[in-house]
Design an enzyme around this catalytic site. Structure first.
Site, short mmCIF file in Angstrom:
data_model
loop_
_atom_site.label_atom_id
_atom_site.label_comp_id
_atom_site.label_asym_id
_atom_site.label_seq_id
_atom_site.Cartn_x
_atom_site.Cartn_y
_atom_site.Cartn_z
N HIS B 39 14.29 57.52 -38.34
CA HIS B 39 15.26 58.25 -37.27
C HIS B 39 16.62 57.90 -37.94
CE1 HIS B 39 12.29 58.79 -34.15
NE2 HIS B 39 13.15 59.39 -33.43
N LYS B 104 7.06 54.47 -25.33
CA LYS B 104 6.82 53.61 -24.24
C LYS B 104 7.98 53.16 -23.69
CE LYS B 104 4.92 49.48 -26.26
NZ LYS B 104 5.76 48.46 -25.73
S1 SF4 Z 1 -0.28 46.33 -26.16
FE1 SF4 Z 1 0.74 44.20 -26.77
S2 SF4 Z 1 0.74 44.26 -28.95
FE2 SF4 Z 1 0.24 46.21 -28.09
S3 SF4 Z 1 2.28 47.44 -28.32
FE3 SF4 Z 1 1.90 46.76 -26.08
S4 SF4 Z 1 2.90 44.59 -26.14
FE4 SF4 Z 1 2.75 45.37 -28.02
#
Ligand code: SF4
Lengths: 281, 185
Positions: B39, B104
């Site tokens: 980015h 996310k």
């Molecule tokens: S599941 Fe756990 S290790 Fe995987 S992205 Fe999410 S916080 Fe990080």
């Protein structure tokens, strides 16, 4: 009792295997908790998340693809019997060699680097190693691959005694609330209470090795775990922070005596991808 | 996923306008991977008025740093990484025609503003579903910044990549609304 000789490459072998297994085979306790949660969750989006996570665990196990692309930093808890004599090398090098081999052979991502220059070491070493000497002639290796989405949301605080149990609860619940979607809920909340600053932090990490659904043997502490779990799930954060009933799969508390002047409390968050395995040599 | 809408990038304004928070989508076609370091470089190119390694118009960028592929596989585990780290750069890419982002976690106000103004959407993929998502990626090819390793920009051919609309062109945010709906005092 006689002395038992154990060559350190046995430790390398075990660490290598546990790194790969932890990253591809989700514990039965976690899978069972995801299934129970799917049945309870009211949010349709949240139900989808649980369905995906259950399928994900299935694909990872059968195809050997890592559960998550953040394959973590390795934390190893070693309990070494005092009648063990380690031969043919030194312990920490042997552990780190196991990590190097496991991450290479398991096609796992190397995430460790120098904290200041940010230069990646390329082999995911070194591990964080906690060693205890215990009675006996065996070695217990408990290994966690700790993702940092959840590690980053963890915190230690040292409160005055006047803070009391209500203050502890506020801190723990507040921590999960502030973390929101970042630690990949549903989380397991590890809480260390007592000791010194570093002892509380280590207790909180150790508590995450306990299987989901197992309560602390002390009834008062076990009660506190359940109260916290309820309050956390009332936050509404839900799976992936998209809203829902299940924000945490469990709360685990470990305690240690502390000083008249303090209540040390550490909260270590574990994402749903709770990757840890153990083995006895 | 039952009840999902199938979308094919490049996305038109019309497609983007119809998406609303909570919608479940399956993405089929080409998307691009990029995270922090890539980015930074893209935004530098834009500031210097130089050409980008790919045309952003209507495209979707996926915030991901995959694990190394096993022999015979296009990619390793490939779940989303946390999006807020891309917040300083995202509005500039959106202004340049980017229509979708997959990651996310919540976004900052400047990103939400840019999504409203230039009509773009933000999708969440399930964090920690790296193996499942990996299976929806049929081909992966580095198009720029090979030196960045896991952070290189990849052209990903995806089939029914599962995501949820968490930010829409009207400025709605599922991270805020979802939590409110299920909160108990
Ligand atoms: S599941 Fe756990 S290790 Fe995987 S992205 Fe999410 S916080 Fe990080």
């Amino acid at each position: 009792m006689g002395v038992r000789e154990i060559p350190v490459d046995r430790i390398t072998e075990v660490v290598r295997r546990l790194c790969i297994e932890a990253n591809t085979i989700l514990g039965d306790d976690v899978v069972a908790a995801l299934e129970t949660s799917l049945a309870i969750e009211e949010s349709p989006v949240g139900q989808d998340v649980f369905r995906q996570l259950i399928r994900n665990a299935d694909i990872a196990r059968t195809e050997g693809i890592p559960l998550c692309q953040d394959t973590g930093m390795v934390v190893v808890f070693l309990e070494i019997g005092q009648d063990v004599h380690l031969t043919r090398g030194d312990l920490e090098t042997a552990v780190n060699e196991g990590v190097r081999q496991g991450y290479r052979d398991g096609y796992l991502r190397a995430s460790t680097l120098d904290p200041l220059t940010r230069k990646n070491f390329g082999d995911n070493t070194p591990a964080v190693i906690h060693t205890r000497i215990v009675p006996g002639d065996r070695i217990k290796v408990a290994l966690a691959a700790k993702g940092f989405g959840s590690e980053n949301m963890s915190q230690v605080a040292l409160f005055p005694p006047s803070h009391g149990i209500d203050g502890i609860k506020k801190f723990v619940v507040g921590r999960v609330d502030a973390a929101g979607p970042n630690p990949c809920p549903p989380v397991v909340v590890g809480v260390g209470i007592g000791g010194t600053m570093e002892k509380a932090a280590i207790l909180s990490k150790e508590s995450l090795l306990r299987p989901i659904g197992h309560r602390h043997p002390n009834p008062d502490i076990s009660q506190l775990e359940l109260e916290l779990l309820k309050e956390i799930n009332n936050l509404g954060i839900g799976p992936q922070g998209l809203g829902g009933r299940i924000t945490a799969l469990d709360v685990h508390i470990e305690t240690y005596p502390t000083h008249i002047g303090s209540i040390p409390v550490a909260v270590n968050l574990q994402c749903h991808s709770g990757r840890h395995k153990e083995s006895i040599i | 996923m039952p009840g999902s809408v199938v979308i094919h990038p490049p996305l038109s304004d019309d497609t983007v306008d119809k998406l609303a928070i909570g919608d479940r989508v399956l993405i089929s076609g080409v998307i691009y991977s990029a995270r922090d370091a890539a980015h930074k470089r893209l935004v530098e190119l834009i500031r210097e008025n130089r050409p980008l390694p790919m045309d952003l118009a209507g495209q979707i960028i996926y915030y991901v740093g995959p694990t190394p592929p096993q022999p015979g596989m296009p990619i390793g585990a490939a779940g989303p990484t946390t999006s807020y780290r891309m917040d300083p750069y995202a509005p500039i890419l959106i202004e340049k025609g980017l229509k979708g982002m997959i990651g996310k976690g919540a976004r900052g106000d400047a990103v939400i503003e840019a999504m409203k103004r230039y009509r773009a959407v933000y999708f969440a993929a399930t964090g920690g579903a790296g193996a499942l998502i990996s299976k929806t990626i049929k081909r992966a090819e580095v198009v720029a910044y090979e030196d960045l390793g896991t952070e290189a920009i990849r052209r990903l051919e995806v089939e029914e990549f599962p995501a949820i609309v968490v930010g829409d062109v009207r400025g709605n945010d599922l991270y805020r609304d979802g939590r409110m709906r299920y909160r108990r005092e």
